[in-house]
Design an enzyme around this catalytic site. Structure first.
Site, mmCIF file in Angstrom:
data_model
loop_
_atom_site.group_PDB
_atom_site.id
_atom_site.type_symbol
_atom_site.label_atom_id
_atom_site.label_comp_id
_atom_site.label_asym_id
_atom_site.label_seq_id
_atom_site.Cartn_x
_atom_site.Cartn_y
_atom_site.Cartn_z
ATOM 1 N N ILE A 22 84.706 -10.071 33.010
ATOM 2 C CA ILE A 22 85.790 -10.491 33.957
ATOM 3 C C ILE A 22 85.896 -9.371 34.666
ATOM 4 O O ILE A 22 86.490 -8.143 34.210
ATOM 5 C CB ILE A 22 87.058 -10.815 33.951
ATOM 6 C CG1 ILE A 22 86.260 -12.709 33.023
ATOM 7 C CG2 ILE A 22 87.462 -11.574 35.151
ATOM 8 C CD1 ILE A 22 87.682 -13.121 32.813
ATOM 9 N N LEU A 23 85.080 -9.053 35.965
ATOM 10 C CA LEU A 23 85.448 -8.127 36.711
ATOM 11 C C LEU A 23 86.060 -8.289 37.697
ATOM 12 O O LEU A 23 86.950 -9.436 37.963
ATOM 13 C CB LEU A 23 84.184 -8.299 37.530
ATOM 14 C CG LEU A 23 82.913 -7.574 36.540
ATOM 15 C CD1 LEU A 23 81.415 -7.994 37.798
ATOM 16 C CD2 LEU A 23 82.492 -6.197 36.175
ATOM 17 N N ASN A 47 67.640 -13.099 29.922
ATOM 18 C CA ASN A 47 67.958 -13.667 31.013
ATOM 19 C C ASN A 47 66.974 -12.454 31.335
ATOM 20 O O ASN A 47 66.320 -12.295 31.992
ATOM 21 C CB ASN A 47 69.157 -14.296 31.339
ATOM 22 C CG ASN A 47 69.098 -15.632 31.354
ATOM 23 O OD1 ASN A 47 68.823 -16.184 31.631
ATOM 24 N ND2 ASN A 47 70.597 -16.544 30.529
ATOM 25 N N ASN A 77 75.287 -14.067 39.031
ATOM 26 C CA ASN A 77 75.853 -14.354 37.796
ATOM 27 C C ASN A 77 75.226 -15.999 37.413
ATOM 28 O O ASN A 77 74.635 -16.603 38.381
ATOM 29 C CB ASN A 77 76.983 -14.992 38.075
ATOM 30 C CG ASN A 77 77.574 -15.117 36.341
ATOM 31 O OD1 ASN A 77 76.993 -14.416 35.587
ATOM 32 N ND2 ASN A 77 78.196 -16.452 35.706
ATOM 33 N N ASP A 104 83.255 -17.865 37.724
ATOM 34 C CA ASP A 104 82.510 -18.803 37.270
ATOM 35 C C ASP A 104 82.486 -19.560 39.004
ATOM 36 O O ASP A 104 82.169 -20.998 38.670
ATOM 37 C CB ASP A 104 82.312 -19.687 36.344
ATOM 38 C CG ASP A 104 82.146 -18.774 35.657
ATOM 39 O OD1 ASP A 104 81.189 -18.005 34.976
ATOM 40 O OD2 ASP A 104 82.955 -19.606 33.824
ATOM 41 N N MET A 118 79.708 -10.256 29.634
ATOM 42 C CA MET A 118 81.422 -10.996 28.967
ATOM 43 C C MET A 118 82.275 -10.263 29.370
ATOM 44 O O MET A 118 83.374 -9.956 28.547
ATOM 45 C CB MET A 118 81.296 -10.733 27.109
ATOM 46 C CG MET A 118 79.647 -11.408 26.623
ATOM 47 S SD MET A 118 79.645 -13.428 27.867
ATOM 48 C CE MET A 118 81.241 -14.320 26.531
ATOM 49 N N GLU A 123 87.240 -16.210 40.617
ATOM 50 C CA GLU A 123 87.360 -16.161 40.642
ATOM 51 C C GLU A 123 86.340 -16.465 39.688
ATOM 52 O O GLU A 123 85.243 -16.320 40.165
ATOM 53 C CB GLU A 123 87.604 -17.714 41.531
ATOM 54 C CG GLU A 123 88.786 -17.502 42.437
ATOM 55 C CD GLU A 123 87.784 -17.569 43.349
ATOM 56 O OE1 GLU A 123 86.530 -17.684 44.251
ATOM 57 O OE2 GLU A 123 88.793 -16.307 44.583
ATOM 58 N N HIS A 127 75.009 -19.352 35.189
ATOM 59 C CA HIS A 127 76.089 -19.954 34.235
ATOM 60 C C HIS A 127 74.992 -21.473 33.425
ATOM 61 O O HIS A 127 74.901 -21.948 34.447
ATOM 62 C CB HIS A 127 77.352 -20.138 35.133
ATOM 63 C CG HIS A 127 79.139 -20.639 34.212
ATOM 64 N ND1 HIS A 127 79.081 -19.933 33.178
ATOM 65 C CD2 HIS A 127 78.753 -22.375 34.712
ATOM 66 C CE1 HIS A 127 80.242 -21.165 32.659
ATOM 67 N NE2 HIS A 127 80.064 -22.020 33.925
HETATM 68 C C1 GRF Z 1 73.324 -17.590 29.266
HETATM 69 O O1 GRF Z 1 73.417 -18.820 28.217
HETATM 70 C C2 GRF Z 1 74.101 -16.920 30.265
HETATM 71 O O2 GRF Z 1 73.728 -18.372 31.067
HETATM 72 C C3 GRF Z 1 75.295 -16.883 30.038
HETATM 73 O O3 GRF Z 1 75.232 -16.156 28.886
HETATM 74 C C4 GRF Z 1 74.110 -16.310 27.764
HETATM 75 C C5 GRF Z 1 73.297 -15.066 28.003
HETATM 76 O O4 GRF Z 1 72.288 -15.100 27.101
HETATM 77 N N1 GRF Z 1 76.581 -16.437 30.634
HETATM 78 P P1 GRF Z 1 71.197 -13.989 27.257
HETATM 79 O O5 GRF Z 1 72.104 -12.828 26.848
HETATM 80 O O6 GRF Z 1 70.447 -13.423 28.366
HETATM 81 O O7 GRF Z 1 69.877 -14.830 26.309
#
Ligand code: GRF
Length: 219
Positions: free
Chosen positions: A96-97, A18, A111, A149, A94, A147, A113
């Site tokens: 949680i803030l 991403n 974010n 997601d 990964m 909270e 998700h």
């Molecule tokens: C993605 O599926 C995103 O939606 C989730 O974690 C994954 C991250 O993938 N939160 P990348 O590191 O962007 O390839």
């Protein structure tokens, strides 16, 4: 004079696909945001190499060495403020803030998700979508609240769930739409066309079609 680009940080923990999509979008001269910092809570995150290749400043804070959650967040906060960051994109981050951190950046953290929230918050979204037998699955970009997601939704993209799908096949299909909706959402927010009102996002209807923040392939 053209409006200055929104200084944006991308926070990652791993692969960074991403991040790659956001960097590619921001390479466009008309894009309203620039990726000014990539921050990782893992020094070995693959996405950091991508940032280096593009000459984007990086800050890696190694959670194994850096003390309490509050201390680590303080380091994130300092790095972000020192870089003049206005908007944060969590992209596979990964961690949680804390409510304190989220509140101090209220309406300035996005974010992504891998589900159509509010369905399937948390982990293993693709397995759970298959178990539930849904016909449509997808991804969501939302403003972050304390909270997990949860928070006002900026953009969503949907994909079909096909008979015989495995979690891996479905994840690949969803990832394709993630790479489209995250740049779209960042564009909407950084340009000021998407704003939080109450706990919903309102998109400026004078400049955008009403369905501008909803994608469903094929193109
Ligand atoms: C993605 O599926 C995103 O939606 C989730 O974690 C994954 C991250 O993938 N939160 P990348 O590191 O962007 O390839």
């Amino acid at each position: 004079m053209a409006k200055a680009k929104t200084r944006t940080a991308v926070l990652i923990s791993g692969r960074g696909s991403n991040l790659a999509a956001l960097i590619a979008a921001a390479d466009n001269a008309d894009f309203p945001a620039e990726i000014a910092l990539v921050l990782s809570d893992r020094a070995d995150a693959k996405g950091l190499d991508l940032a280096r290749e593009h000459g984007i400043p990086i800050a890696a804070i190694d959670k194994a060495r850096c003390g309490t959650k509050a201390e680590i967040e303080m380091q994130f906060d300092t790095a972000l403020r020192d870089a003049g960051i206005e908007l944060i994109c969590l992209a596979g981050f990964m961690r949680i803030l804390s409510a304190h951190f989220v509140e101090s950046w209220r309406d300035r953290i996005l974010n992504i998700h891998p589900s159509l929230l509010p369905l399937f918050p948390g982990l293993k979204t693709h397995e759970r979508a298959l178990e539930a037998g849904v016909r449509i699955h997808g991804a969501t970009v939302h403003f972050v609240r304390a909270e997990m997601d949860a928070g006002p939704i900026v953009a969503q993209g949907a994909v079909p769930v096909l008979d015989g799908d495995t979690p891996e096949h479905l994840a690949d299909r969803v990832l394709g739409i993630e790479h489209r909706i995250y740049p779209l959402a960042l564009d909407l927010v950084a340009s000021g066309r998407a704003k939080v009102q109450g706990e919903r996002v309102i998109i400026d209807s004078t400049t955008m079609a009403p369905d501008a923040a909803l994608l469903s392939p094929p193109d």
